[in-house]
Write an enzyme that holds these catalytic residues in place. Structure first.
Site, PDB file in Angstrom:
ATOM      1  N   LYS A 117     -19.808   0.512 -10.177  1.00  0.00           N
ATOM      2  CA  LYS A 117     -21.239   0.217 -10.310  1.00  0.00           C
ATOM      3  C   LYS A 117     -22.117   1.239  -9.596  1.00  0.00           C
ATOM      4  O   LYS A 117     -23.153   1.656 -10.121  1.00  0.00           O
ATOM      5  CB  LYS A 117     -21.534  -1.185  -9.796  1.00  0.00           C
ATOM      6  CG  LYS A 117     -21.032  -2.305 -10.709  1.00  0.00           C
ATOM      7  CD  LYS A 117     -21.487  -3.654 -10.187  1.00  0.00           C
ATOM      8  CE  LYS A 117     -21.085  -4.777 -11.140  1.00  0.00           C
ATOM      9  NZ  LYS A 117     -19.630  -4.919 -11.240  1.00  0.00           N
ATOM     10  N   GLU A 200     -29.896  -4.762  -4.469  1.00  0.00           N
ATOM     11  CA  GLU A 200     -30.859  -4.212  -5.410  1.00  0.00           C
ATOM     12  C   GLU A 200     -31.983  -5.206  -5.638  1.00  0.00           C
ATOM     13  O   GLU A 200     -31.840  -6.413  -5.398  1.00  0.00           O
ATOM     14  CB  GLU A 200     -30.190  -3.852  -6.739  1.00  0.00           C
ATOM     15  CG  GLU A 200     -29.815  -5.029  -7.610  1.00  0.00           C
ATOM     16  CD  GLU A 200     -29.311  -4.589  -8.978  1.00  0.00           C
ATOM     17  OE1 GLU A 200     -28.965  -3.401  -9.161  1.00  0.00           O
ATOM     18  OE2 GLU A 200     -29.247  -5.448  -9.875  1.00  0.00           O
ATOM     19  N   ARG A 292     -14.858  -1.168 -22.131  1.00  0.00           N
ATOM     20  CA  ARG A 292     -13.869  -1.929 -22.896  1.00  0.00           C
ATOM     21  C   ARG A 292     -14.569  -2.644 -24.044  1.00  0.00           C
ATOM     22  O   ARG A 292     -15.789  -2.560 -24.181  1.00  0.00           O
ATOM     23  CB  ARG A 292     -13.192  -2.970 -21.998  1.00  0.00           C
ATOM     24  CG  ARG A 292     -14.216  -3.875 -21.298  1.00  0.00           C
ATOM     25  CD  ARG A 292     -13.594  -5.037 -20.590  1.00  0.00           C
ATOM     26  NE  ARG A 292     -14.504  -5.721 -19.702  1.00  0.00           N
ATOM     27  CZ  ARG A 292     -15.436  -6.593 -20.067  1.00  0.00           C
ATOM     28  NH1 ARG A 292     -15.605  -6.864 -21.350  1.00  0.00           N
ATOM     29  NH2 ARG A 292     -16.214  -7.175 -19.184  1.00  0.00           N
TER      30      ARG A 292
END
Length: 491
Positions: A117, A200, A292
């Protein structure tokens, strides 16, 4: 040349879904399974099936050495990892490639870059893709806390590795920050083996918008439109749809373009999804990339008339993409709901049991992706999702209408599920009007959860319906007496 034999390193509905496409393409399939899954549909569907050694089911499906060894023994040319388990494990992708087997997915380098991330956020910012203000936990805890507070509250504490809602905490006040960081880090360490977290800016009442992309590995990447995935419980999606409703043409194109720009910069190969959070003010921020196939890929397939798994096979085999961007023209609207073994009225607590009766819905535009069968045990060893129900219509209203009918026709008895809860979501006026965000289920909890009297009546009706079915009675009650099972004698 296309593969002649592929091993599916997964289980349940996604393993069955991959095998269906493989069979249509003339590709032989190999299933792997833990003994708890011995009678599962994906095992019966495969041309060959090999039982994995291991007492703990999840560890068996994660045993890289064992799976690669099976491929070498059986002459397998490629591995499709599905989603979950080893699907985003860069080490596994690398080991598979070194063993001379094709990994049907991105290369290990792209996984390292986009699967982390923090690394992917930095990469996104470098390529002009907006990211929310954030700060990474480092070796100086006090400095991290100070910088996090400087962003302003509310904050979202997130695990750098992993996903699925694990290692995520909302912080609304400065006094709660230290404990939130501690618990998020501890949870991340437990689930992902990495306790690194970051803070965040929390986008209140945001919408979860994601873009399906597919690339050939040379930098040529196409988008396959976007999906709306805002109906979530515990940060996990239970309703997805495509295309995303209530977006202006300009905003829709900007989100799609940002996704393509990012995946192209990474020279991404095969299928992937780039996720964004969209604020009420129209600003959107990059969240992460899933390297994916996504659980919700069927809604994209339904509106585009594509088979994403077939495209994955073609790209992995070196055939490239079978279409151009200008060929991507969505038709109508599709909605997917995740059928889970859980009790929504008890904070979505996972449930266990045995599938006593399974009757599937039929009708135009209805699709059921499942990996369960009557008599199959639902245990706490695996994720609670049992299947997916998808409905497609010419308009969003028609898709909702078809989903309501399909949910009403779906019978899955023997284990508590969220089927009735999903039907109430479909019938909610706010959902019909597409007034949705990630707080939808919490905001409407009072109208989505039935009162006790209604719930009791529903359980009684289900029990009566089950007992009226001879197959259910046979599974539930036709257990031979011990002496009958051993022979016709008594002591």
């Amino acid at each position: 040349m296309m593969f002649s034999k592929v091993l599916v390193a997964n289980r349940g509905e996604i393993a069955a879904r991959i095998m269906r496409t493989a069979k249509e393409m003339g590709i032989a399939t190999v299933a792997v399974y833990h003994h708890l899954d011995r009678g599962a549909p994906h095992v019966r569907m495969a041309d060959e099936a090999v039982e994995l050694d291991g007492d703990v089911p999840t560890k068996a499906y994660l045993d890289q050495e064992q799976i690669i060894g099976i491929c070498a023994r059986l002459g397998v040319e490629a591995i499709h990892p599905g989603y979950g388990f080893l699907s985003e494990n860069a080490e596994f992708a690398e080991r598979v490639t070194k063993a001379g087997i094709v990994f049907i997915g991105p290369d290990a380098g792209a996984m390292h870059l986009m699967g982390d991330k923090v690394r992917s956020r930095n990469f996104a910012a470098e390529h002009g893709v907006p990211v929310a203000p954030s700060v990474l936990q480092g070796d100086d805890p006090e400095n991290f806390l100070a910088r996090a507070k400087a962003i302003g509250f509310p904050l979202l504490i997130k695990a750098s590795a992993g996903g699925g809602g694990k290692g995520m905490k909302i912080v609304r006040e400065a006094g709660d920050l230290v404990e939130a960081v501690r618990t998020a880090s501890s949870e991340a360490e437990r689930y992902f083996g990495d306790g690194l977290v970051y803070a965040e800016k929390l986008v209140e009442r945001g919408r979860h918008i994601e873009v399906q992309v597919i690339g050939d590995g040379t930098g040529r990447v196409l988008h396959l439109c976007e999906r709306e995935c805002s109906i979530q419980r515990r940060y996990q999606k239970i309703v997805e749809e495509a295309p995303a409703p209530n977006l202006s043409d300009d905003l829709r194109q900007r989100i799609r373009a940002a996704a393509v720009r990012l995946a192209s910069a990474a020279k991404y190969r095969n299928a992937g999804t780039i996720e964004f959070i969209l604020g009420a003010d129209g600003d959107f921020y990059f969240l992460e990339m899933n390297t994916r196939l996504q659980v919700e890929h069927p809604v994209t397939e339904m509106i585009l008339g594509l088979d994403l798994v077939a495209e994955q096979f073609r790209v992995a085999a070196g055939e490239g993409l079978s279409f151009r961007q200008e060929d991507i023209k969505p038709s109508g609207h599709a909605i997917e709901v995740r059928i889970c073994a859980e009790e929504p009225e008890k904070d979505f607590r996972p449930a266990i049991g045995r599938v006593g009766l399974l009757r599937l819905p039929k009708g135009e535009g209805v699709r059921f992706d499942g990996g369960i069968a009557e008599g199959q045990a639902v245990t706490p060893a695996f994720d609670s999702m049992l299947a997916k129900l998808i409905a497609h219509g010419g308009t969003r209203a028609e898709a909702i209408s078809r989903m309501k009918l399909a949910l009403a026709d779906l019978a899955l008895l023997g284990v508590p599920t969220n089927i009735d809860y999903l039907a109430r979501v479909m019938a909610h006026p706010a959902f019909a009007a597409a007034r949705i965000d990630t707080g939808f289920l919490s905001e409407h909890a009072g109208t989505l959860n039935p009162d006790d009297a209604v719930a009791e009546l529903e359980r009684a009706a289900c029990a009566a319906a089950a007992l009226a079915q001879s197959d259910f009675r046979r599974l539930a009650f036709d257990v031979p007496e011990p002496h009958a099972a051993m022979g016709g004698w008594r002591n």
